[in-house]
Design a protein around this motif. Structure first.
Motif, mmCIF file in Angstrom:
data_model
loop_
_atom_site.group_PDB
_atom_site.id
_atom_site.type_symbol
_atom_site.label_atom_id
_atom_site.label_comp_id
_atom_site.label_asym_id
_atom_site.label_seq_id
_atom_site.Cartn_x
_atom_site.Cartn_y
_atom_site.Cartn_z
ATOM 1 N N TYR A 137 -10.594 0.059 6.036
ATOM 2 C CA TYR A 137 -9.252 0.192 5.776
ATOM 3 C C TYR A 137 -8.883 0.672 7.704
ATOM 4 O O TYR A 137 -9.080 1.179 8.409
ATOM 5 C CB TYR A 137 -8.921 0.417 4.633
ATOM 6 C CG TYR A 137 -8.934 -0.020 3.787
ATOM 7 C CD1 TYR A 137 -7.797 -1.827 3.289
ATOM 8 C CD2 TYR A 137 -9.372 -0.338 2.270
ATOM 9 C CE1 TYR A 137 -7.636 -1.914 2.449
ATOM 10 C CE2 TYR A 137 -9.520 -1.057 1.421
ATOM 11 C CZ TYR A 137 -8.551 -1.426 0.988
ATOM 12 O OH TYR A 137 -8.901 -3.138 0.136
ATOM 13 N N THR B 291 0.961 -1.457 0.103
ATOM 14 C CA THR B 291 0.295 -0.330 -0.082
ATOM 15 C C THR B 291 0.599 1.158 0.242
ATOM 16 O O THR B 291 0.049 2.732 -0.366
ATOM 17 C CB THR B 291 -0.811 0.543 1.048
ATOM 18 O OG1 THR B 291 0.028 -0.304 2.262
ATOM 19 C CG2 THR B 291 -1.730 -0.661 1.060
ATOM 20 N N TYR C 131 -5.170 4.902 4.513
ATOM 21 C CA TYR C 131 -5.964 4.706 3.403
ATOM 22 C C TYR C 131 -6.418 4.979 2.612
ATOM 23 O O TYR C 131 -6.590 5.383 0.812
ATOM 24 C CB TYR C 131 -5.986 3.018 3.843
ATOM 25 C CG TYR C 131 -6.289 2.153 2.242
ATOM 26 C CD1 TYR C 131 -5.449 1.213 2.046
ATOM 27 C CD2 TYR C 131 -7.741 2.151 1.679
ATOM 28 C CE1 TYR C 131 -5.245 0.784 0.684
ATOM 29 C CE2 TYR C 131 -8.316 1.996 0.833
ATOM 30 C CZ TYR C 131 -6.863 0.583 0.004
ATOM 31 O OH TYR C 131 -6.999 0.473 -1.507
ATOM 32 N N TYR C 132 -7.417 5.675 3.813
ATOM 33 C CA TYR C 132 -7.975 6.529 2.501
ATOM 34 C C TYR C 132 -7.944 7.568 2.211
ATOM 35 O O TYR C 132 -8.449 8.231 0.797
ATOM 36 C CB TYR C 132 -9.724 6.812 3.497
ATOM 37 C CG TYR C 132 -10.536 6.044 4.613
ATOM 38 C CD1 TYR C 132 -10.921 4.636 3.417
ATOM 39 C CD2 TYR C 132 -10.537 5.189 5.868
ATOM 40 C CE1 TYR C 132 -10.986 3.534 3.835
ATOM 41 C CE2 TYR C 132 -11.201 4.211 6.047
ATOM 42 C CZ TYR C 132 -11.165 3.120 5.204
ATOM 43 O OH TYR C 132 -12.138 1.816 5.500
ATOM 44 N N SER C 133 -6.822 8.056 3.176
ATOM 45 C CA SER C 133 -6.017 9.939 2.340
ATOM 46 C C SER C 133 -6.167 9.692 1.136
ATOM 47 O O SER C 133 -5.919 10.450 0.551
ATOM 48 C CB SER C 133 -5.751 10.478 3.791
ATOM 49 O OG SER C 133 -6.453 10.627 4.765
ATOM 50 N N ALA C 134 -4.479 8.672 1.361
ATOM 51 C CA ALA C 134 -4.151 8.402 -0.100
ATOM 52 C C ALA C 134 -4.381 8.110 -1.397
ATOM 53 O O ALA C 134 -3.906 7.997 -2.586
ATOM 54 C CB ALA C 134 -2.879 7.390 0.405
ATOM 55 N N TYR C 135 -5.759 7.168 -1.153
ATOM 56 C CA TYR C 135 -6.442 6.485 -2.070
ATOM 57 C C TYR C 135 -8.292 6.665 -2.589
ATOM 58 O O TYR C 135 -9.084 6.131 -3.757
ATOM 59 C CB TYR C 135 -6.802 4.842 -1.945
ATOM 60 C CG TYR C 135 -5.291 3.827 -2.305
ATOM 61 C CD1 TYR C 135 -4.803 4.253 -2.652
ATOM 62 C CD2 TYR C 135 -4.527 3.739 -1.213
ATOM 63 C CE1 TYR C 135 -3.014 3.886 -3.221
ATOM 64 C CE2 TYR C 135 -3.016 3.290 -0.788
ATOM 65 C CZ TYR C 135 -2.956 3.376 -2.268
ATOM 66 O OH TYR C 135 -1.611 2.717 -2.111
ATOM 67 N N GLY C 136 -8.645 7.849 -1.700
ATOM 68 C CA GLY C 136 -9.997 8.202 -1.227
ATOM 69 C C GLY C 136 -10.783 7.801 -1.689
ATOM 70 O O GLY C 136 -12.308 7.667 -1.399
ATOM 71 N N ASN C 137 -10.973 6.576 -1.327
ATOM 72 C CA ASN C 137 -11.833 4.914 -0.432
ATOM 73 C C ASN C 137 -12.783 4.958 0.360
ATOM 74 O O ASN C 137 -12.013 6.434 1.481
ATOM 75 C CB ASN C 137 -11.709 3.988 -1.235
ATOM 76 C CG ASN C 137 -11.570 3.549 -2.087
ATOM 77 O OD1 ASN C 137 -11.256 3.858 -3.119
ATOM 78 N ND2 ASN C 137 -10.407 2.072 -1.966
#
Length: 189
Positions: A149, A114, A153-159
């Motif tokens: 997650y 990741t 992770y959410y900050s980096a990938y927007g999900n």
């Protein structure tokens, strides 16, 4: 005997130790190998995989799931809480049923796919019950569209996690546990 046997192994560059666990991030591999063989001096056991997830080990990335300290479940609440976190975080829904009293095998290795340091790839499986077939219906294995997650992770990938979308009826007594404890989750639209 522990309720959850945890095995740790390094993810080595030259495919030694637990490097092969990274293959479980690909759904086709899980469909080819949905059962883990784990033998001891005293018996040969098979375990059906029900959860594959990534989790941080440091708070700088967000909430920590303390899976590695879940060896014994003192009561059903601890059992259901552990299973709930495993299922919410799982990349897949496998169709493997679970019930209070099942024995688990957890495999843990480092993972940096990741882009974050100090991540773990975790695979959790439940022991095949007495008089139960070790076969898994691989047609039931699907990638989840809502995976819990961690903040980084959410900050980096927007999900974002869309809420609990897996079939809670796979865990005997889970629906009642969620309702009794106000943990019911209605997926976001």
């Amino acid at each position: 005997m522990p309720h959850n046997t945890i095995l740790y192994g390094h993810n080595m560059l030259y495919k030694h130790q637990f490097a092969a666990l990274s293959n479980y991030k690909v759904i086709d591999f899980l469909k080819l190998s949905p059962v883990v063989d784990f033998s001891t001096l005293y018996q040969d056991n098979k375990y059906k995989i029900f959860s594959v997830f990534l989790v941080p080990t440091t708070e700088e990335y967000g909430e920590i799931f303390d899976y590695h300290n879940q060896v014994y479940f003192d009561n059903s609440a601890e059992f259901y809480d552990f299973v709930l976190e495993c299922m919410d975080r799982s990349l897949y829904e496998t169709g493997v049923d679970i019930e209070y009293g099942d024995e688990f095998l957890t495999l843990s290795t480092c993972d940096e796919s990741t882009g974050f340091n100090d991540m773990r790839l975790v695979i959790v499986a439940r022991k095949v019950r007495v008089n139960e077939s070790p076969e898994v219906n691989t047609d039931m294995i699907v990638r989840k569209d809502s995976v819990k997650y961690f903040d980084a992770y959410y900050s980096a990938y927007g999900n974002k996690w869309k809420g609990r979308t897996w079939d809670v009826s796979l865990v005997k007594g889970m629906a009642e546990y969620l309702k009794a404890n106000g943990l019911e989750d209605i997926p976001a639209e």
